[in-house]
Design a protein around this motif. Structure first.
Motif, PDB file in Angstrom:
ATOM      1  N   ALA A 129      76.727  33.618  62.898  1.00  0.00           N
ATOM      2  CA  ALA A 129      75.762  34.182  63.596  1.00  0.00           C
ATOM      3  C   ALA A 129      75.007  35.354  62.693  1.00  0.00           C
ATOM      4  O   ALA A 129      74.071  35.770  62.547  1.00  0.00           O
ATOM      5  CB  ALA A 129      75.874  34.864  64.972  1.00  0.00           C
ATOM      6  N   ARG A 130      75.803  36.156  61.772  1.00  0.00           N
ATOM      7  CA  ARG A 130      75.516  36.960  60.797  1.00  0.00           C
ATOM      8  C   ARG A 130      74.968  36.314  59.481  1.00  0.00           C
ATOM      9  O   ARG A 130      74.399  37.040  58.833  1.00  0.00           O
ATOM     10  CB  ARG A 130      76.624  37.932  60.418  1.00  0.00           C
ATOM     11  N   LEU A 131      75.204  34.990  59.469  1.00  0.00           N
ATOM     12  CA  LEU A 131      74.686  34.451  58.231  1.00  0.00           C
ATOM     13  C   LEU A 131      73.399  33.348  58.400  1.00  0.00           C
ATOM     14  O   LEU A 131      72.754  33.066  57.432  1.00  0.00           O
ATOM     15  CB  LEU A 131      75.723  33.420  57.423  1.00  0.00           C
ATOM     16  N   VAL A 132      73.655  32.910  59.771  1.00  0.00           N
ATOM     17  CA  VAL A 132      72.594  31.898  59.979  1.00  0.00           C
ATOM     18  C   VAL A 132      71.676  32.376  61.306  1.00  0.00           C
ATOM     19  O   VAL A 132      72.136  33.028  61.960  1.00  0.00           O
ATOM     20  CB  VAL A 132      73.260  30.626  60.442  1.00  0.00           C
ATOM     21  N   THR A 133      70.213  32.139  61.043  1.00  0.00           N
ATOM     22  CA  THR A 133      69.690  32.710  62.261  1.00  0.00           C
ATOM     23  C   THR A 133      69.528  31.968  63.420  1.00  0.00           C
ATOM     24  O   THR A 133      70.081  30.482  63.305  1.00  0.00           O
ATOM     25  CB  THR A 133      67.875  32.656  61.616  1.00  0.00           C
ATOM     26  N   LEU A 154      69.166  29.868  56.695  1.00  0.00           N
ATOM     27  CA  LEU A 154      70.149  31.187  56.064  1.00  0.00           C
ATOM     28  C   LEU A 154      69.504  32.002  56.344  1.00  0.00           C
ATOM     29  O   LEU A 154      68.236  32.298  56.053  1.00  0.00           O
ATOM     30  CB  LEU A 154      70.340  30.651  54.660  1.00  0.00           C
ATOM     31  N   HIS A 155      70.405  33.364  56.859  1.00  0.00           N
ATOM     32  CA  HIS A 155      69.601  34.708  56.733  1.00  0.00           C
ATOM     33  C   HIS A 155      68.961  35.337  55.710  1.00  0.00           C
ATOM     34  O   HIS A 155      69.604  34.852  54.447  1.00  0.00           O
ATOM     35  CB  HIS A 155      70.751  35.610  57.581  1.00  0.00           C
ATOM     36  N   ARG A 156      67.638  36.009  55.730  1.00  0.00           N
ATOM     37  CA  ARG A 156      67.296  36.630  54.560  1.00  0.00           C
ATOM     38  C   ARG A 156      68.172  37.551  54.188  1.00  0.00           C
ATOM     39  O   ARG A 156      68.079  37.994  52.969  1.00  0.00           O
ATOM     40  CB  ARG A 156      65.822  37.131  55.283  1.00  0.00           C
ATOM     41  N   PHE A 157      69.191  38.212  54.773  1.00  0.00           N
ATOM     42  CA  PHE A 157      69.751  39.461  54.613  1.00  0.00           C
ATOM     43  C   PHE A 157      70.919  39.076  53.590  1.00  0.00           C
ATOM     44  O   PHE A 157      71.800  40.065  53.356  1.00  0.00           O
ATOM     45  CB  PHE A 157      70.261  40.284  55.735  1.00  0.00           C
ATOM     46  N   VAL A 158      71.299  37.769  53.352  1.00  0.00           N
ATOM     47  CA  VAL A 158      72.476  37.314  52.623  1.00  0.00           C
ATOM     48  C   VAL A 158      71.996  36.459  51.424  1.00  0.00           C
ATOM     49  O   VAL A 158      71.164  35.599  51.498  1.00  0.00           O
ATOM     50  CB  VAL A 158      73.702  36.929  53.215  1.00  0.00           C
ATOM     51  N   ASN A 159      73.005  36.452  50.378  1.00  0.00           N
ATOM     52  CA  ASN A 159      72.815  35.633  49.247  1.00  0.00           C
ATOM     53  C   ASN A 159      74.016  34.698  49.217  1.00  0.00           C
ATOM     54  O   ASN A 159      75.243  35.622  49.376  1.00  0.00           O
ATOM     55  CB  ASN A 159      72.779  36.236  47.952  1.00  0.00           C
TER      56      ASN A 159
END
Lengths: 121, 162
Positions: A44-48, A53-58
């Motif tokens: 949940a921290r990586l996928v919206t 894929l979340h904007r806040f991670v690479n």
């Protein structure tokens, strides 16, 4: 064989402090689902909520940014190395505001075009 | 509190001035666990914007790997605001992903003076902290004047004649 995943400091609360964990999956999405079964909450921290894929991670597969490999559909093979880093970004007038503005502009442009089309009839 | 060497602060300010009016960004790495920033790494602003900055993802991977290999961590993550105060924006807060880092902001909106402030950003909570700018005890590249009572290292340096 498995896929080695490097976890950044900010997400190690989900891995019991581990810097490197292992998982399996044919795609990045599958891998994250597999990891989440042992490290609940990580996905949940990586996928919206919308499944992107979340904007806040690479996320990188070996040396490639997965955004250029199909993001969550990126294909994985045994022995691959996945690295997760926090995206470093920000600024005085940020991404969220810029995105909101461009959406607003798009909707204004759409409305203007619509009005023009209506007026022409 | 952030303690940081004067020469590093000067290099950060020079970077911010060089890229003005675009925002500049970078990292100061230090030995893991030391909380001492020692190695200044200016980064490209991939957004090349006056109001937004973003590390290039491939450059970041390279730099983060290098830090890992050297047993370092990002002690300071800095960027400039070029028309507003040196305070984290909502975007800065939502992106802040290194809970151990000092987030250093430099404002270059005034042409002659810089505002330099440091923050901890953890779980969306911003806490400002004092910045202590320290002069290096020994700079091997500069001729130093000797003052009685300085550290033995400095005296050694003076006596060695290097």
């Amino acid at each position: 064989m498995a896929i080695e995943v490097r976890i950044p400091t900010i997400l190690r609360s989900y891995t019991g402090g581990a810097k490197v964990v292992e998982g399996a999956g044919d795609t990045l999405g599958d891998l994250l689902t597999d990891l989440d079964s042992r490290h609940a909450g990580l996905k949940a921290r990586l996928v919206t909520d919308a499944g992107a894929l979340h904007r806040f991670v690479n996320v990188y597969v070996n040396d490639e940014d997965v955004r250029f490999l199909g993001a969550l559909d990126a294909k994985l093979n045994d022995g691959d190395s996945v690295t997760i880093l926090p995206a470093v970004a920000g600024g005085a007038f940020g991404f969220a505001a810029a995105a909101a503005l461009s959406q607003h502009r798009a909707s204004v442009a759409g409305r203007v075009a619509h009005d023009a089309a209506v007026a022409a009839h | 509190m952030l303690s940081i060497d004067r020469s590093i602060v000067e290099a950060i300010v020079a970077h911010a001035r060089r890229d003005h009016p675009d925002e500049a960004c970078g990292v100061v790495a230090g030995p893991a666990g030391s909380d001492i920033p020692t190695r200044h790494i200016p980064m490209d602003n991939a957004a090349r914007s006056m109001t937004f900055y973003e590390f290039d993802s491939m450059e970041q991977l390279r730099v983060w790997r290098e830090m890992d290999d050297r047993d370092e961590e990002p002690v300071v993550i800095y960027h400039s605001h070029t028309a507003t105060e040196a305070y984290p924006s909502r975007t800065d807060v939502s992106f802040a992903g290194e809970p151990g880092a000092h987030y250093l902001l430099v404002s270059t909106r005034e042409p002659d003076t810089e505002e330099i402030r440091s923050f901890r950003i953890v779980d969306g909570v911003v806490t400002e902290e004092p910045v202590r700018i320290v002069d290096a005890a020994v700079d091997p590249h500069a001729v130093q004047s000797y003052m009685f009572g300085q550290s033995p290292a400095t005296v050694d340096y003076e006596c060695s004649g290097r």
